[in-house]
Scaffold this active site. Sequence first.
Site, PDB file in Angstrom:
ATOM      1  N   LEU A  44      10.991 -54.473  -5.443  1.00  0.00           N
ATOM      2  CA  LEU A  44      10.113 -53.120  -5.146  1.00  0.00           C
ATOM      3  C   LEU A  44      10.451 -52.435  -3.853  1.00  0.00           C
ATOM      4  O   LEU A  44      10.921 -53.218  -2.832  1.00  0.00           O
ATOM      5  CB  LEU A  44       8.877 -53.689  -5.139  1.00  0.00           C
ATOM      6  CG  LEU A  44       7.771 -52.581  -4.844  1.00  0.00           C
ATOM      7  CD1 LEU A  44       6.344 -52.504  -5.755  1.00  0.00           C
ATOM      8  CD2 LEU A  44       7.110 -52.568  -3.132  1.00  0.00           C
ATOM      9  N   ASN A  46       9.015 -49.389  -1.373  1.00  0.00           N
ATOM     10  CA  ASN A  46       7.890 -48.607  -1.297  1.00  0.00           C
ATOM     11  C   ASN A  46       8.130 -47.532   0.316  1.00  0.00           C
ATOM     12  O   ASN A  46       9.169 -46.956   0.335  1.00  0.00           O
ATOM     13  CB  ASN A  46       6.471 -49.061  -1.198  1.00  0.00           C
ATOM     14  CG  ASN A  46       6.232 -50.121  -0.098  1.00  0.00           C
ATOM     15  OD1 ASN A  46       6.867 -51.087  -0.243  1.00  0.00           O
ATOM     16  ND2 ASN A  46       5.210 -50.126   0.550  1.00  0.00           N
ATOM     17  N   ASP A  47       7.205 -47.767   1.185  1.00  0.00           N
ATOM     18  CA  ASP A  47       7.493 -46.680   2.255  1.00  0.00           C
ATOM     19  C   ASP A  47       8.692 -46.483   2.781  1.00  0.00           C
ATOM     20  O   ASP A  47       9.408 -47.544   3.297  1.00  0.00           O
ATOM     21  CB  ASP A  47       6.351 -47.049   3.434  1.00  0.00           C
ATOM     22  CG  ASP A  47       5.021 -47.037   3.049  1.00  0.00           C
ATOM     23  OD1 ASP A  47       4.590 -46.953   1.661  1.00  0.00           O
ATOM     24  OD2 ASP A  47       4.211 -47.194   3.893  1.00  0.00           O
ATOM     25  N   GLN A  63      10.360 -50.229   3.027  1.00  0.00           N
ATOM     26  CA  GLN A  63       9.814 -51.504   2.792  1.00  0.00           C
ATOM     27  C   GLN A  63      10.123 -51.874   1.478  1.00  0.00           C
ATOM     28  O   GLN A  63      10.404 -51.147   0.507  1.00  0.00           O
ATOM     29  CB  GLN A  63       8.455 -51.326   2.698  1.00  0.00           C
ATOM     30  CG  GLN A  63       7.703 -51.403   4.274  1.00  0.00           C
ATOM     31  CD  GLN A  63       6.112 -51.258   4.068  1.00  0.00           C
ATOM     32  OE1 GLN A  63       5.526 -50.596   3.523  1.00  0.00           O
ATOM     33  NE2 GLN A  63       5.659 -52.661   4.393  1.00  0.00           N
ATOM     34  N   TYR A 106       5.969 -54.286   7.966  1.00  0.00           N
ATOM     35  CA  TYR A 106       5.377 -53.292   7.470  1.00  0.00           C
ATOM     36  C   TYR A 106       5.827 -51.720   8.252  1.00  0.00           C
ATOM     37  O   TYR A 106       6.708 -51.982   9.088  1.00  0.00           O
ATOM     38  CB  TYR A 106       3.757 -53.128   7.673  1.00  0.00           C
ATOM     39  CG  TYR A 106       2.864 -54.025   6.638  1.00  0.00           C
ATOM     40  CD1 TYR A 106       3.697 -55.151   5.800  1.00  0.00           C
ATOM     41  CD2 TYR A 106       1.746 -53.937   6.537  1.00  0.00           C
ATOM     42  CE1 TYR A 106       3.141 -55.910   5.055  1.00  0.00           C
ATOM     43  CE2 TYR A 106       0.880 -54.777   5.662  1.00  0.00           C
ATOM     44  CZ  TYR A 106       1.601 -55.629   4.749  1.00  0.00           C
ATOM     45  OH  TYR A 106       0.953 -56.435   3.735  1.00  0.00           O
ATOM     46  N   ARG A 167      -1.758 -49.629  11.713  1.00  0.00           N
ATOM     47  CA  ARG A 167      -0.462 -50.043  11.219  1.00  0.00           C
ATOM     48  C   ARG A 167       0.503 -48.499  11.068  1.00  0.00           C
ATOM     49  O   ARG A 167      -0.122 -47.390  11.412  1.00  0.00           O
ATOM     50  CB  ARG A 167      -0.332 -50.426   9.951  1.00  0.00           C
ATOM     51  CG  ARG A 167      -1.130 -49.852   8.745  1.00  0.00           C
ATOM     52  CD  ARG A 167      -0.940 -50.803   7.495  1.00  0.00           C
ATOM     53  NE  ARG A 167      -1.437 -50.333   6.328  1.00  0.00           N
ATOM     54  CZ  ARG A 167      -2.629 -50.769   5.829  1.00  0.00           C
ATOM     55  NH1 ARG A 167      -3.451 -51.636   6.656  1.00  0.00           N
ATOM     56  NH2 ARG A 167      -3.312 -50.168   4.892  1.00  0.00           N
ATOM     57  N   ASP A 168       1.720 -48.630  11.002  1.00  0.00           N
ATOM     58  CA  ASP A 168       2.699 -47.590  10.615  1.00  0.00           C
ATOM     59  C   ASP A 168       2.882 -46.792  12.111  1.00  0.00           C
ATOM     60  O   ASP A 168       2.667 -45.613  11.751  1.00  0.00           O
ATOM     61  CB  ASP A 168       2.083 -46.722   9.571  1.00  0.00           C
ATOM     62  CG  ASP A 168       1.798 -47.576   8.130  1.00  0.00           C
ATOM     63  OD1 ASP A 168       1.875 -48.573   8.130  1.00  0.00           O
ATOM     64  OD2 ASP A 168       0.861 -46.924   7.472  1.00  0.00           O
ATOM     65  N   GLU A 221      -2.869 -43.938   6.511  1.00  0.00           N
ATOM     66  CA  GLU A 221      -1.709 -44.470   6.532  1.00  0.00           C
ATOM     67  C   GLU A 221      -0.827 -43.346   6.780  1.00  0.00           C
ATOM     68  O   GLU A 221      -0.773 -42.244   6.569  1.00  0.00           O
ATOM     69  CB  GLU A 221      -1.290 -44.993   5.237  1.00  0.00           C
ATOM     70  CG  GLU A 221      -2.018 -46.342   4.799  1.00  0.00           C
ATOM     71  CD  GLU A 221      -1.520 -47.201   3.687  1.00  0.00           C
ATOM     72  OE1 GLU A 221      -1.525 -48.446   3.786  1.00  0.00           O
ATOM     73  OE2 GLU A 221      -1.100 -46.556   2.561  1.00  0.00           O
TER      74      GLU A 221
END
Length: 486
Positions: A44, A46-47, A63, A106, A167-168, A221
């Site tokens: 997978l 993602n971001d 990610q 993350y 986060r982020d 987010e």
Amino acid sequence: MEWNQEQRYRSYQDWPADYLEHLKNTVQASNWRLDYHIQPITGLLNDPNGFSFFNGEWHLFYQAFPFGAVHGLKSWYHVSSSDLIHWEEKGLALAPDSVYDAQGVYSGSGLPVREKLFLAYTGNVRDQAWERHSYQLGAWMDTDGVIEKIEEPLIKQMPEGITAHFRDPQIIRYKETYLMIIGAQTTGEKGTILVYESYDLKKWRNLGTLAISQDLGFMVECPNLLFIEDKILLLLCPQGLNQKTLPYQNVYPNTYILADAYKKETNSLENPTPQQLLDEGFDLYATQAFTAPDGRCLSIGWIGLPEMSYPTFEEDWAHCLSLVKELKIIDGQLLQYPVAETKELRKSYEQLIVESNEAVTKETTNCYELEMVIPKNTQGVVQLFADGKGEQSLSLTYDTTVGKVRLDRRKTAEPLNPAFGEIRETVLKENSPLHLRLFVDHSTCELFFNHGLKTMTAAYYPTPQQRNLFVRGNRKFQLDYYLLEK
């Protein structure tokens, strides 16, 4: 495989040595793999994270969970490029191997500082009761690509009134200092954005909540604060945003706010606009942007959504990243358009003519770019991924008289999250020509209207028979068709 918590959070070192090779063979057999979008080798994606220009190259991280198409123990994977188009695999960059990121590396950002690239990210840790703890962490990458984590967290404690959904971090320069922009949730389960300040990237002072008197859902987010054309652009993903605040259909929207200025003294935006959708299609999320050394503001997003299901899950891979776009603010409006370098993908050109009330049919490789100017007072349809009869396709209907376009993915052998709607619409200037530029890449489509004034992004999973392009209109116009390279 039935994924349980133990499997999702198994240490990378505990997976059998031949497991990833087995996954690679499965993934390579997929009919839905992409030719020119960034995609995971296995598992997978993602971001996007750490998008930056450093040491003469463009750098990008994302990610990743390489062992399956599920959200498990996340790491950062690294790719780099000389032209924003051709990306070289650099491999695992940040592994979940410290006491502060043991259950996941993350999202975060990258910023060149002197002779190194500073990486800021969130470390996810779970205790024995599986309660979450979040830490804002740092690392340095040198010119050889060697990454060394900073031992102690940049921010170790959540501020009072903030949950572990904290986060982020985005790190930016602001005058003589640095700012860290962080998405968060209050203990009252309201979305918020926090801003920290530092002069040395070591000691961080909490400036408090970014003052925005708008609904931000139950969690924010991926916030990005950007300075463009003497204006402020705030990108964000407000989970649980009230649909009365902003009508949307995706499980979570990717939105933006424009403002005249950022005031550090009050930690506020001056004259902010209401939130608007960054993309009006089905599948764009977690967009990250930065200002490049050449002055362009560049963005890239995750083509996928959290908590949704996609057919490639059965093939042990999932998702991709969007094309790189340049962001501009012109006459108070945000424009997003593929970077000029994207034209380097073009291998061949063919001109097609749509005669009035007649259909153009083109058998394709499902890997192409299409550009057209549809005249005013014209109605018609563009069918992508169409079968021989046009009964299955991703369909774009347009009416330039009223200024509306509709993207419809109901006609498919692989329905995609129909509970969240299978039609998306957007409104453009009425009684005006429509400039349309679109990119098709096997199972992904990106559409740009009127030079990026509106965008739509959609995943679509065709059968092997769905390889045709159909275009119809009630007025004559021209199509520019480009075959794109792998």
